[in-house]
Design a protein around this motif. Structure first.
Motif, mmCIF file in Angstrom:
data_model
loop_
_atom_site.group_PDB
_atom_site.id
_atom_site.type_symbol
_atom_site.label_atom_id
_atom_site.label_comp_id
_atom_site.label_asym_id
_atom_site.label_seq_id
_atom_site.Cartn_x
_atom_site.Cartn_y
_atom_site.Cartn_z
ATOM 1 N N ARG A 74 0.926 -1.270 -0.007
ATOM 2 C CA ARG A 74 -0.066 -0.078 -0.026
ATOM 3 C C ARG A 74 0.881 1.275 0.016
ATOM 4 N NH1 ARG A 74 -5.469 0.818 1.360
ATOM 5 N NH2 ARG A 74 -5.887 3.111 1.550
ATOM 6 N N GLY A 75 0.444 2.247 -0.697
ATOM 7 C CA GLY A 75 0.951 3.363 -0.758
ATOM 8 C C GLY A 75 0.680 4.385 0.212
ATOM 9 N N ASN A 76 0.939 5.810 0.247
ATOM 10 C CA ASN A 76 0.546 6.720 1.176
ATOM 11 C C ASN A 76 -0.829 7.310 0.896
ATOM 12 O OD1 ASN A 76 1.033 8.438 3.338
ATOM 13 N ND2 ASN A 76 1.865 9.927 2.348
ATOM 14 N N PHE A 77 -1.737 6.303 0.993
ATOM 15 C CA PHE A 77 -3.111 6.926 0.688
ATOM 16 C C PHE A 77 -3.866 6.794 1.897
ATOM 17 C CE2 PHE A 77 -3.488 8.337 -3.802
ATOM 18 C CZ PHE A 77 -2.396 8.335 -4.127
ATOM 19 N N PRO A 78 -5.054 7.532 2.122
ATOM 20 C CA PRO A 78 -5.754 7.258 3.380
ATOM 21 C C PRO A 78 -6.891 6.130 3.165
ATOM 22 C CG PRO A 78 -6.601 9.112 2.018
ATOM 23 C CD PRO A 78 -5.265 8.678 1.439
ATOM 24 N N ASP A 79 -7.452 5.738 4.434
ATOM 25 C CA ASP A 79 -8.463 4.539 4.308
ATOM 26 C C ASP A 79 -9.412 4.726 3.474
ATOM 27 O OD1 ASP A 79 -7.665 3.973 7.685
ATOM 28 O OD2 ASP A 79 -6.511 3.419 5.917
ATOM 29 N N ARG A 80 -9.746 5.863 3.056
ATOM 30 C CA ARG A 80 -10.979 6.189 2.203
ATOM 31 C C ARG A 80 -10.700 5.424 0.700
ATOM 32 N NH1 ARG A 80 -11.559 10.595 -0.426
ATOM 33 N NH2 ARG A 80 -9.410 11.442 -0.015
ATOM 34 N N PHE A 81 -9.258 5.116 0.440
ATOM 35 C CA PHE A 81 -9.233 4.219 -0.590
ATOM 36 C C PHE A 81 -9.159 2.852 -0.209
ATOM 37 C CE2 PHE A 81 -7.864 7.449 -4.013
ATOM 38 C CZ PHE A 81 -7.919 8.600 -3.422
ATOM 39 N N SER A 82 -10.035 2.241 -0.760
ATOM 40 C CA SER A 82 -9.816 0.646 -0.567
ATOM 41 C C SER A 82 -9.945 -0.214 -1.904
ATOM 42 C CB SER A 82 -11.073 0.272 0.390
ATOM 43 O OG SER A 82 -12.239 0.550 -0.074
ATOM 44 N N GLY A 83 -9.937 -1.519 -1.648
ATOM 45 C CA GLY A 83 -9.970 -2.246 -2.916
ATOM 46 C C GLY A 83 -10.360 -3.809 -2.802
ATOM 47 N N HIS A 84 -10.263 -4.058 -3.715
ATOM 48 C CA HIS A 84 -10.912 -5.697 -3.794
ATOM 49 C C HIS A 84 -10.495 -6.533 -5.049
ATOM 50 C CE1 HIS A 84 -13.177 -8.821 -1.969
ATOM 51 N NE2 HIS A 84 -13.674 -9.141 -3.247
ATOM 52 N N GLN A 85 -9.765 -7.697 -4.828
ATOM 53 C CA GLN A 85 -9.848 -8.280 -5.785
ATOM 54 C C GLN A 85 -10.717 -9.751 -5.912
ATOM 55 O OE1 GLN A 85 -5.778 -10.627 -6.186
ATOM 56 N NE2 GLN A 85 -5.634 -10.202 -8.351
ATOM 57 N N PHE A 86 -11.119 -10.220 -6.989
ATOM 58 C CA PHE A 86 -12.148 -11.166 -7.146
ATOM 59 C C PHE A 86 -11.298 -12.592 -7.536
ATOM 60 C CE2 PHE A 86 -15.614 -8.748 -6.372
ATOM 61 C CZ PHE A 86 -15.465 -7.504 -6.965
ATOM 62 N N PRO A 87 -11.771 -13.670 -7.405
ATOM 63 C CA PRO A 87 -11.175 -14.741 -7.684
ATOM 64 C C PRO A 87 -10.865 -15.057 -9.248
ATOM 65 C CG PRO A 87 -13.380 -15.323 -6.357
ATOM 66 C CD PRO A 87 -13.193 -13.844 -6.662
ATOM 67 N N ASN A 88 -11.415 -14.263 -10.130
ATOM 68 C CA ASN A 88 -11.063 -14.153 -11.360
ATOM 69 C C ASN A 88 -9.887 -13.053 -11.814
ATOM 70 O OD1 ASN A 88 -12.167 -11.924 -11.439
ATOM 71 N ND2 ASN A 88 -13.465 -12.123 -13.104
ATOM 72 N N TYR A 89 -9.312 -12.690 -10.705
ATOM 73 C CA TYR A 89 -8.074 -11.663 -10.853
ATOM 74 C C TYR A 89 -8.554 -10.167 -11.114
ATOM 75 C CZ TYR A 89 -5.709 -16.232 -10.835
ATOM 76 O OH TYR A 89 -5.341 -17.218 -10.792
ATOM 77 N N SER A 90 -9.706 -9.806 -11.617
ATOM 78 C CA SER A 90 -10.294 -8.615 -11.811
ATOM 79 C C SER A 90 -10.307 -7.819 -10.340
ATOM 80 C CB SER A 90 -11.836 -8.677 -12.546
ATOM 81 O OG SER A 90 -12.611 -9.116 -11.357
ATOM 82 N N SER A 91 -10.192 -6.525 -10.590
ATOM 83 C CA SER A 91 -10.341 -5.696 -9.245
ATOM 84 C C SER A 91 -10.947 -4.438 -9.221
ATOM 85 C CB SER A 91 -8.824 -5.212 -9.103
ATOM 86 O OG SER A 91 -8.452 -4.556 -7.825
#
Lengths: 114, 113
Positions: free
Chosen positions: A57-74
Motif C-alpha cells: 500500500r502506498g501513502n493513501f488514506p483509508d478512504r481508498f480501498s480495494g478488492h480482488q476477485f477470484p478471476n483476478y479482476s479488481s
C-alpha cells in the motif's frame, strides 16, 4: 489477447460521494496494482492486490480501498470524495505467481470531482 | 526514501534530431528500471526495462537506454525523432519487477516539423 481493461472511461462525481472503478487484468496475470495520476504529475502507487489480498500500500488514506476477485479482476473504491481526488486512475497488471516482472497499464479512468 | 528525478520538464526537438531524456534515481540498492510513454489522455506504454546484465537496453519504437550505476542514471535515447514520438515520458523504478513502481514527474516531448 486482450490487454488491461478499465471501466468506466470517465466519471463525474460530487464531493462526499463514493465511487467504484473496475479493472480486468491482462490474460494470464494474477496481480493488479492501482495508481493515481493527478494532472501534470507522474502516477502514484495506491495499492497492489495478489491472491485477493492487499500486499502493498502506498501513502493513501483509508478512504481508498480495494478488492480482488477470484478471476483476478479488481475494484478500487473511494469514499467521501474530495476535490483533490480528481485524477486519472490507472490499473496495471502483472504476474507475481509466475514471476513475470513487468507491469502493463490500462487506459485509465478519468475521475472528476465537483 | 526512494525517489526518481527527471530534471527536464519539457524538451523540444526537431523531427530527425537526436533525443536524450534524463533520469536519476535515489535507492538503497540497484532497482529495476523502466521507461514508459503516455500519449494525451491515454494509459502508459512500456518502452523498455532494465533488470540486470548488459547496461545498454533496446526497446520498442527505436528507443534505447543506458544504465550507469556510478551516476545512478538511466537515460533514454533515440537517434532520430519522429513526429509521432511527441508524448510524455516517465522513468520509473521498483525494488522488484512486479512490485510498486515509483515514477518521476515526467518529461513532455514536443517535436517540431
Amino acid at each position: 489477447d486482450a490487454g488491461v481493461t478499465q471501466s468506466p472511461t470517465h466519471l463525474i462525481k460530487t464531493r462526499g460521494q463514493q465511487v467504484t472503478l473496475r479493472c480486468s487484468p491482462k490474460s494470464g496475470h494474477d496481480t493488479v496494482s492501482w495508481y493515481q495520476q493527478a494532472l501534470g504529475q507522474g502516477p502514484q502507487f495506491i495499492f497492489q492486490y495478489y491472491e485477493e489480498e492487499e500486499r502493498q500500500r502506498g501513502n493513501f488514506p483509508d478512504r481508498f480501498s480495494g478488492h480482488q476477485f477470484p478471476n483476478y479482476s479488481s475494484e478500487l473504491n473511494v469514499n467521501a470524495l474530495l476535490l483533490g481526488d480528481s485524477a486519472l486512475y490507472l490499473c496495471a497488471s502483472s504476474s507475481l505467481g509466475s514471476g513475470a516482472d513487468t507491469q502493463y497499464f490500462g487506459p485509465g479512468t478519468r475521475l472528476t470531482v465537483l | 526514501a526512494q525517489s526518481v528525478t527527471q530534471p527536464d520538464i519539457h524538451i523540444t526537438v526537431s523531427e530527425g534530431a537526436s533525443l536524450e531524456l534524463r533520469c536519476n534515481y535515489s535507492y538503497g540498492a540497484t532497482p529495476y528500471l523502466f521507461w514508459y510513454v503516455q500519449s494525451p489522455g491515454q494509459g502508459l506504454q512500456l518502452l523498455l526495462k532494465y533488470f540486470s546484465g548488459d547496461t545498454l537496453v533496446q526497446g520498442i519504437k527505436g528507443f534505447e537506454a543506458e544504465f550507469k550505476r556510478s551516476q545512478s542514471s538511466f537515460n533514454l535515447r533515440k537517434p532520430s525523432v519522429h513526429w509521432s514520438d511527441a508524448a510524455e515520458y516517465f522513468c520509473a523504478v521498483a525494488l522488484g519487477g512486479a512490485r510498486q513502481l515509483t515514477f518521476g514527474s515526467g518529461t513532455q516531448l514536443t517535436v517540431l516539423p
